[in-house]
Write a protein that holds these residues in place. Structure first.
Motif, PDB file in Angstrom:
ATOM      1  N   VAL A  22       0.850  -1.191   0.000  1.00 19.79           N
ATOM      2  CA  VAL A  22       0.000   0.000   0.000  1.00 19.79           C
ATOM      3  C   VAL A  22       0.887   1.242   0.000  1.00 19.79           C
ATOM      4  CG1 VAL A  22      -1.878  -1.162   1.213  1.00 19.79           C
ATOM      5  CG2 VAL A  22      -0.224   0.163   2.502  1.00 19.79           C
ATOM      6  N   ASP A  23       0.335   2.317  -0.522  1.00 21.28           N
ATOM      7  CA  ASP A  23       1.034   3.601  -0.541  1.00 21.28           C
ATOM      8  C   ASP A  23       0.283   4.681   0.217  1.00 21.28           C
ATOM      9  OD1 ASP A  23       3.111   2.654  -2.230  1.00 21.28           O
ATOM     10  OD2 ASP A  23       1.798   2.896  -3.965  1.00 21.28           O
ATOM     11  N   LYS A  24      -0.974   4.418   0.544  1.00 17.73           N
ATOM     12  CA  LYS A  24      -1.821   5.430   1.165  1.00 17.73           C
ATOM     13  C   LYS A  24      -2.426   4.892   2.459  1.00 17.73           C
ATOM     14  CE  LYS A  24      -3.062   7.167  -3.354  1.00 17.73           C
ATOM     15  NZ  LYS A  24      -4.061   7.116  -4.394  1.00 17.73           N
ATOM     16  N   GLN A  25      -2.642   5.801   3.386  1.00 21.04           N
ATOM     17  CA  GLN A  25      -3.199   5.448   4.691  1.00 21.04           C
ATOM     18  C   GLN A  25      -4.522   4.694   4.574  1.00 21.04           C
ATOM     19  OE1 GLN A  25      -1.770   5.860   7.705  1.00 21.04           O
ATOM     20  NE2 GLN A  25      -3.528   4.808   8.588  1.00 21.04           N
ATOM     21  N   GLU A  26      -5.410   5.166   3.702  1.00 18.01           N
ATOM     22  CA  GLU A  26      -6.740   4.557   3.590  1.00 18.01           C
ATOM     23  C   GLU A  26      -6.709   3.140   3.019  1.00 18.01           C
ATOM     24  OE1 GLU A  26      -6.097   7.457   0.188  1.00 18.01           O
ATOM     25  OE2 GLU A  26      -5.936   7.590   2.343  1.00 18.01           O
ATOM     26  N   GLU A  27      -5.586   2.739   2.436  1.00 17.93           N
ATOM     27  CA  GLU A  27      -5.459   1.385   1.884  1.00 17.93           C
ATOM     28  C   GLU A  27      -5.063   0.360   2.946  1.00 17.93           C
ATOM     29  OE1 GLU A  27      -2.476   2.211  -1.068  1.00 17.93           O
ATOM     30  OE2 GLU A  27      -3.973   2.624  -2.614  1.00 17.93           O
ATOM     31  N   ILE A  28      -4.523   0.831   4.064  1.00 17.21           N
ATOM     32  CA  ILE A  28      -4.019  -0.082   5.095  1.00 17.21           C
ATOM     33  C   ILE A  28      -5.107  -1.004   5.646  1.00 17.21           C
ATOM     34  CG2 ILE A  28      -2.936  -0.233   7.379  1.00 17.21           C
ATOM     35  CD1 ILE A  28      -1.407   2.347   6.634  1.00 17.21           C
ATOM     36  N   PRO A  29      -6.268  -0.494   6.097  1.00 19.57           N
ATOM     37  CA  PRO A  29      -7.295  -1.412   6.632  1.00 19.57           C
ATOM     38  C   PRO A  29      -7.775  -2.422   5.592  1.00 19.57           C
ATOM     39  CG  PRO A  29      -7.885   0.875   7.101  1.00 19.57           C
ATOM     40  CD  PRO A  29      -6.691   0.901   6.206  1.00 19.57           C
TER      41      PRO A  29
ATOM     42  N   THR B  11      -3.433 -10.309  16.272  1.00 16.85           N
ATOM     43  CA  THR B  11      -2.527  -9.182  16.035  1.00 16.85           C
ATOM     44  C   THR B  11      -3.020  -8.330  14.874  1.00 16.85           C
ATOM     45  OG1 THR B  11      -0.652 -10.438  16.909  1.00 16.85           O
ATOM     46  CG2 THR B  11      -0.141  -8.538  15.518  1.00 16.85           C
ATOM     47  N   ILE B  12      -3.437  -8.960  13.795  1.00 16.72           N
ATOM     48  CA  ILE B  12      -3.945  -8.203  12.644  1.00 16.72           C
ATOM     49  C   ILE B  12      -5.221  -7.457  13.018  1.00 16.72           C
ATOM     50  CG2 ILE B  12      -4.889  -8.347  10.301  1.00 16.72           C
ATOM     51  CD1 ILE B  12      -2.944 -10.688   9.809  1.00 16.72           C
ATOM     52  N   ARG B  13      -6.130  -8.106  13.760  1.00 17.85           N
ATOM     53  CA  ARG B  13      -7.347  -7.411  14.198  1.00 17.85           C
ATOM     54  C   ARG B  13      -6.993  -6.193  15.040  1.00 17.85           C
ATOM     55  NH1 ARG B  13      -9.425 -12.636  14.364  1.00 17.85           N
ATOM     56  NH2 ARG B  13      -8.917 -12.904  16.561  1.00 17.85           N
ATOM     57  N   GLY B  14      -5.985  -6.336  15.887  1.00 18.14           N
ATOM     58  CA  GLY B  14      -5.540  -5.206  16.687  1.00 18.14           C
ATOM     59  C   GLY B  14      -4.988  -4.084  15.821  1.00 18.14           C
ATOM     60  N   LEU B  15      -4.225  -4.432  14.787  1.00 18.21           N
ATOM     61  CA  LEU B  15      -3.676  -3.412  13.884  1.00 18.21           C
ATOM     62  C   LEU B  15      -4.778  -2.679  13.131  1.00 18.21           C
ATOM     63  CD1 LEU B  15      -0.610  -5.301  12.368  1.00 18.21           C
ATOM     64  CD2 LEU B  15      -0.573  -3.474  14.090  1.00 18.21           C
ATOM     65  N   ILE B  16      -5.797  -3.408  12.722  1.00 15.54           N
ATOM     66  CA  ILE B  16      -6.924  -2.788  12.013  1.00 15.54           C
ATOM     67  C   ILE B  16      -7.565  -1.708  12.882  1.00 15.54           C
ATOM     68  CG2 ILE B  16      -9.274  -3.197  11.139  1.00 15.54           C
ATOM     69  CD1 ILE B  16      -8.214  -5.988  10.178  1.00 15.54           C
ATOM     70  N   ASN B  17      -7.600  -1.943  14.187  1.00  8.71           N
ATOM     71  CA  ASN B  17      -8.245  -1.013  15.124  1.00  8.71           C
ATOM     72  C   ASN B  17      -7.272  -0.067  15.813  1.00  8.71           C
ATOM     73  OD1 ASN B  17     -11.016  -1.945  14.890  1.00  8.71           O
ATOM     74  ND2 ASN B  17     -10.216  -3.852  15.725  1.00  8.71           N
ATOM     75  N   CYS B  18      -6.043  -0.011  15.338  1.00 10.41           N
ATOM     76  CA  CYS B  18      -5.027   0.826  15.978  1.00 10.41           C
ATOM     77  C   CYS B  18      -4.692   2.023  15.092  1.00 10.41           C
ATOM     78  CB  CYS B  18      -3.764   0.004  16.235  1.00 10.41           C
ATOM     79  SG  CYS B  18      -2.439   0.938  17.004  1.00 10.41           S
ATOM     80  N   PRO B  19      -5.164   3.221  15.456  1.00 16.30           N
ATOM     81  CA  PRO B  19      -4.894   4.399  14.628  1.00 16.30           C
ATOM     82  C   PRO B  19      -3.407   4.758  14.544  1.00 16.30           C
ATOM     83  CG  PRO B  19      -6.102   5.015  16.611  1.00 16.30           C
ATOM     84  CD  PRO B  19      -5.985   3.529  16.623  1.00 16.30           C
ATOM     85  N   GLN B  20      -2.614   4.308  15.513  1.00 17.95           N
ATOM     86  CA  GLN B  20      -1.183   4.594  15.478  1.00 17.95           C
ATOM     87  C   GLN B  20      -0.442   3.764  14.430  1.00 17.95           C
ATOM     88  OE1 GLN B  20      -2.815   3.849  18.350  1.00 17.95           O
ATOM     89  NE2 GLN B  20      -2.804   5.809  19.400  1.00 17.95           N
ATOM     90  N   PHE B  21      -1.074   2.679  13.960  1.00 16.56           N
ATOM     91  CA  PHE B  21      -0.460   1.871  12.901  1.00 16.56           C
ATOM     92  C   PHE B  21      -0.795   2.546  11.582  1.00 16.56           C
ATOM     93  CE2 PHE B  21      -0.309  -1.743   9.912  1.00 16.56           C
ATOM     94  CZ  PHE B  21       1.001  -2.115  10.115  1.00 16.56           C
ATOM     95  N   ASN B  22       0.135   3.344  11.097  1.00 14.96           N
ATOM     96  CA  ASN B  22      -0.128   4.148   9.919  1.00 14.96           C
ATOM     97  C   ASN B  22       0.978   3.979   8.881  1.00 14.96           C
ATOM     98  OD1 ASN B  22       2.042   5.866  10.704  1.00 14.96           O
ATOM     99  ND2 ASN B  22       0.659   6.980  12.049  1.00 14.96           N
ATOM    100  N   ILE B  23       0.871   4.709   7.800  1.00 13.55           N
ATOM    101  CA  ILE B  23       1.813   4.582   6.687  1.00 13.55           C
ATOM    102  C   ILE B  23       3.232   4.930   7.118  1.00 13.55           C
ATOM    103  CG2 ILE B  23       1.530   6.900   5.697  1.00 13.55           C
ATOM    104  CD1 ILE B  23       1.497   3.628   3.681  1.00 13.55           C
ATOM    105  N   ASP B  24       3.389   5.843   8.082  1.00 13.78           N
ATOM    106  CA  ASP B  24       4.723   6.191   8.575  1.00 13.78           C
ATOM    107  C   ASP B  24       5.375   5.002   9.287  1.00 13.78           C
ATOM    108  OD1 ASP B  24       4.534   8.797   7.594  1.00 13.78           O
ATOM    109  OD2 ASP B  24       3.647   9.545   9.465  1.00 13.78           O
ATOM    110  N   VAL B  25       4.591   4.283  10.086  1.00 15.42           N
ATOM    111  CA  VAL B  25       5.109   3.093  10.777  1.00 15.42           C
ATOM    112  C   VAL B  25       5.549   2.059   9.744  1.00 15.42           C
ATOM    113  CG1 VAL B  25       4.482   1.164  12.280  1.00 15.42           C
ATOM    114  CG2 VAL B  25       3.734   3.485  12.850  1.00 15.42           C
ATOM    115  N   ILE B  26       4.718   1.842   8.747  1.00 11.18           N
ATOM    116  CA  ILE B  26       5.043   0.862   7.699  1.00 11.18           C
ATOM    117  C   ILE B  26       6.313   1.269   6.971  1.00 11.18           C
ATOM    118  CG2 ILE B  26       4.258  -0.070   5.487  1.00 11.18           C
ATOM    119  CD1 ILE B  26       1.374   0.147   6.716  1.00 11.18           C
TER     120      ILE B  26
END
Length: 110
Positions: free
Chosen positions: A50-57, A80-95
């Motif tokens: 993904v390249d965009k924040q909205e693509e992550i979920p 873990t993946i379910r937690g990431l889906i619901n974690c706003p801090q997991f964003n494109i910068d982290v990736i």
């Protein structure tokens, strides 16, 4: 940091919830699975397409379905993946930061 816990909104039976919480405490999953979670997150972020924040979920939901087929819905990877889906801090910068890592995390990396 990943922390495994019981969602008390879902498990309303107090006796069952207390037993599960005691079991979680005894297992100490966060400590036991620390290395495996780091490796899993490294691989997930390194391979994410993904390249965009909205693509992550969207991407994570696809991966969740794949992992549920492989390991069943209660596996720690699925949790873990379910937690990431619901974690706003997991964003494109982290990736992107994971993708920049030159030194392997627990043997995984570029």
């Amino acid at each position: 940091m990943v922390k495994f816990s019981i969602d008390s909104r879902i498990i309303t039976d107090a006796v069952l919830r207390n037993r599960l919480e005691k079991q979680m405490q005894n297992l100490d999953l966060s400590t036991r699975l620390g290395k495996a979670v780091n490796e899993f997150l490294s691989q997930l972020c390194f391979n994410i397409l993904v390249d965009k924040q909205e693509e992550i979920p969207i991407y994570l939901k696809i991966q969740l379905k794949n992992y549920e087929r492989l390991y069943a819905m209660n596996d720690w990877r699925c949790a873990t993946i379910r937690g990431l889906i619901n974690c706003p801090q997991f964003n494109i910068d982290v990736i992107n930061n994971y993708k920049k890592i030159k030194e392997p995390i627990n043997g995984i990396g570029a």
